[in-house]
Each structure stands twice: as structure tokens, then as C-alpha cells.
Scaffold this motif. Structure first.
Motif, PDB file in Angstrom:
ATOM      1  N   GLN A 159       1.139  -8.315  -6.280  1.00 44.82           N
ATOM      2  CA  GLN A 159       1.228  -7.218  -5.141  1.00 44.82           C
ATOM      3  C   GLN A 159       0.664  -7.801  -3.870  1.00 44.82           C
ATOM      4  OE1 GLN A 159      -0.732  -3.777  -6.313  1.00 44.82           O
ATOM      5  NE2 GLN A 159      -0.811  -2.868  -4.214  1.00 44.82           N
ATOM      6  N   LEU A 162       3.124  -9.845  -2.211  1.00 42.88           N
ATOM      7  CA  LEU A 162       4.211  -9.025  -1.330  1.00 42.88           C
ATOM      8  C   LEU A 162       3.752  -8.344  -0.424  1.00 42.88           C
ATOM      9  CD1 LEU A 162       6.002  -7.449  -4.461  1.00 42.88           C
ATOM     10  CD2 LEU A 162       6.938  -9.194  -2.772  1.00 42.88           C
ATOM     11  N   LYS A 163       2.448  -7.961  -0.326  1.00 43.41           N
ATOM     12  CA  LYS A 163       2.017  -7.445   0.795  1.00 43.41           C
ATOM     13  C   LYS A 163       1.621  -8.412   2.076  1.00 43.41           C
ATOM     14  CE  LYS A 163      -1.372  -4.203   0.081  1.00 43.41           C
ATOM     15  NZ  LYS A 163      -2.483  -3.451  -0.249  1.00 43.41           N
ATOM     16  N   ARG A 197       8.624  -3.543   0.390  1.00 42.95           N
ATOM     17  CA  ARG A 197       7.785  -2.485  -0.081  1.00 42.95           C
ATOM     18  C   ARG A 197       8.418  -1.828  -1.363  1.00 42.95           C
ATOM     19  NH1 ARG A 197       3.126  -0.598  -0.321  1.00 42.95           N
ATOM     20  NH2 ARG A 197       2.826   1.684  -0.192  1.00 42.95           N
ATOM     21  N   GLU A 200       6.620  -3.828  -4.226  1.00 43.55           N
ATOM     22  CA  GLU A 200       5.390  -3.448  -4.223  1.00 43.55           C
ATOM     23  C   GLU A 200       5.218  -1.978  -5.093  1.00 43.55           C
ATOM     24  OE1 GLU A 200       2.635  -3.868  -1.025  1.00 43.55           O
ATOM     25  OE2 GLU A 200       4.340  -4.475   0.281  1.00 43.55           O
TER      26      GLU A 200
END
Length: 227
Positions: A159, A162-163, A197, A200
Motif C-alpha cells: 500500500q 502504491l501511495k 487508488r 490501494e
């Protein structure tokens, strides 16, 4: 921790004093009651003071690390800043806060072994060998909690990656908004950001389901133990 352990013993002594058929002095009951009240007050005061100090240490740590990250960010080049903008934002907004939140748990965990030993001794004196069943349930939960922690760490690492990508892409969009408007590239970049997103959100759902399943498993073991 000491005052928290004193209260059950004093309550047991008070109950034994009240239900005893022997004529014991009345001052013992007043003494037990006074010790319970004083121990509760001192426990509340010391716990609040310890929590306050832990929060202050966490806040100072967060401020110091954020300052160091900000100083480092000012020294890197513009090209490097664009490449690592997502990582910088994550460090200052997420990771630093986790370090600050860790301090109260770290301080409370220092006394956990002593608390387990003292509570186990009190339970053994009260219930006898039957506490071994509860100890067995706790031992059964250790592998489950370890497995949950491993998968949660993997989900969190994915996560964060990806962020970083999403924040970096958003920064590029904001810095080059004129070019995007000129060539009408907004839908393409918007689709990329929404795709990241969505990934995520999938990881977040997996983390929530993992923790909920762990809580459900813990509740099942506790209910079987109660039966």
C-alpha cells in the motif's frame, strides 16, 4: 502496575472479611477499603502521568524527524525532489506519525511481562490449575497473531508503494497542469491515478478482512474456552 495488582487482592481480602464467620476487628474492613481507594487514585494519577510523558516523547520525536526530513528535502535537486516527492510526503505524513504512536505502546509493553507474571500468580492462587486452560488458549493465539502480522506487513508495504506512485503522479499533474490542459491529457492521467487508488482500496479491504477474521478467530477460541 503495582497498584493495579494490589486492588484485586484487597477486594478478595475484603470479601473474605465480610463473609467470615469469625469475629474479626472492624478496622480491617476499613483498612482494606482505604487501600483499594488509595490504590485506584494513585493508579489513575500515575497512568495519566505516564501517558502524558509518552505522548510528549512521541510528539518531540515526530517534530525532530519531520524537521530532519524537511531539511533533507530542501537540499536535494528539483529532479530528485520530483522523483521522491511521494516518498517524502509519506515519510512526513504517515511513517513519522507511526513512530509517534509507537511510544505509548512501547512504554506500556515494558511492564507487560511483570504484569503477566503477577496476574498469573493471583489467578493461580484463586483458580488453581484451571488457569492452564486459559494459558493454552493464549498459546494457540500466538501463531495466528504472528501470521496476521506477517500478512498485514506485506499489505502495508504494498500500500505504501502504491501511495508513493499515486502522490508522485499527482505532483506531476499539478506541476504540469498547463501542459495537460493544452494537450487534453487530463482523462489519461485521471485514469492512471484512479487505477492506482483502486489497487490501494483492494489492499485496504484485504487488511480489514484480515483483522476482522483474526478477531473472529480470537472470539471463537475464547467462547470454546468458556464452554
Amino acid at each position: 502496575m503495582l497498584f493495579r495488582s494490589v486492588q484485586p487482592e484487597m477486594v478478595r481480602s475484603l470479601v473474605s472479611h465480610v463473609t467470615s464467620s469469625n469475629s474479626e476487628p472492624a478496622w480491617r474492613g476499613y483498612l482494606y477499603t482505604t487501600v483499594i481507594v488509595v490504590a485506584a487514585v494513585l493508579q489513575s494519577i500515575l497512568s495519566s502521568s505516564s501517558a502524558k510523558r509518552a505522548l510528549l516523547i512521541g510528539m518531540r520525536m515526530r517534530a525532530a524527524i519531520s524537521n530532519a526530513i524537511f531539511r533533507k528535502a530542501l537540499l536535494i535537486s528539483n529532479a530528485g525532489r520530483r522523483e521522491s516527492m511521494g516518498e517524502i510526503v509519506n515519510l512526513m505524513a504517515v511513517d513519522v506519525q507511526k513512530l509517534a504512536d509507537m511510544m505509548p505502546m512501547l512504554i506500556s509493553s515494558l511492564g507487560s511481562p511483570f504484569q503477566v507474571v503477577i496476574c498469573g500468580w493471583f489467578l493461580y492462587n484463586t483458580l488453581g490449575a484451571s488457569i492452564l486452560a486459559g494459558l493454552g488458549v493464549l498459546l494457540l493465539l500466538i501463531p495466528t497473531n504472528a501470521l496476521v502480522a506477517v500478512y498485514a506487513r506485506r499489505y502495508q508495504a504494498a500500500q505504501m508503494s502504491l501511495k508513493d506512485r499515486r502522490i508522485k503522479l499527482t505532483s506531476e499533474v499539478l506541476s504540469g497542469i498547463k501542459v495537460l490542459k493544452l494537450y487534453a491529457w487530463e482523462p489519461s492521467y485521471l485514469a492512471q491515478i484512479e487505477s492506482i487508488r483502486a489497487q490501494e482500496m483492494i489492499l485496504l479491504r484485504k487488511s480489514v478482512l484480515l483483522y476482522s477474521r483474526s478477531e473472529e478467530h480470537t472470539s471463537e477460541l475464547q467462547s470454546h474456552h468458556d464452554l
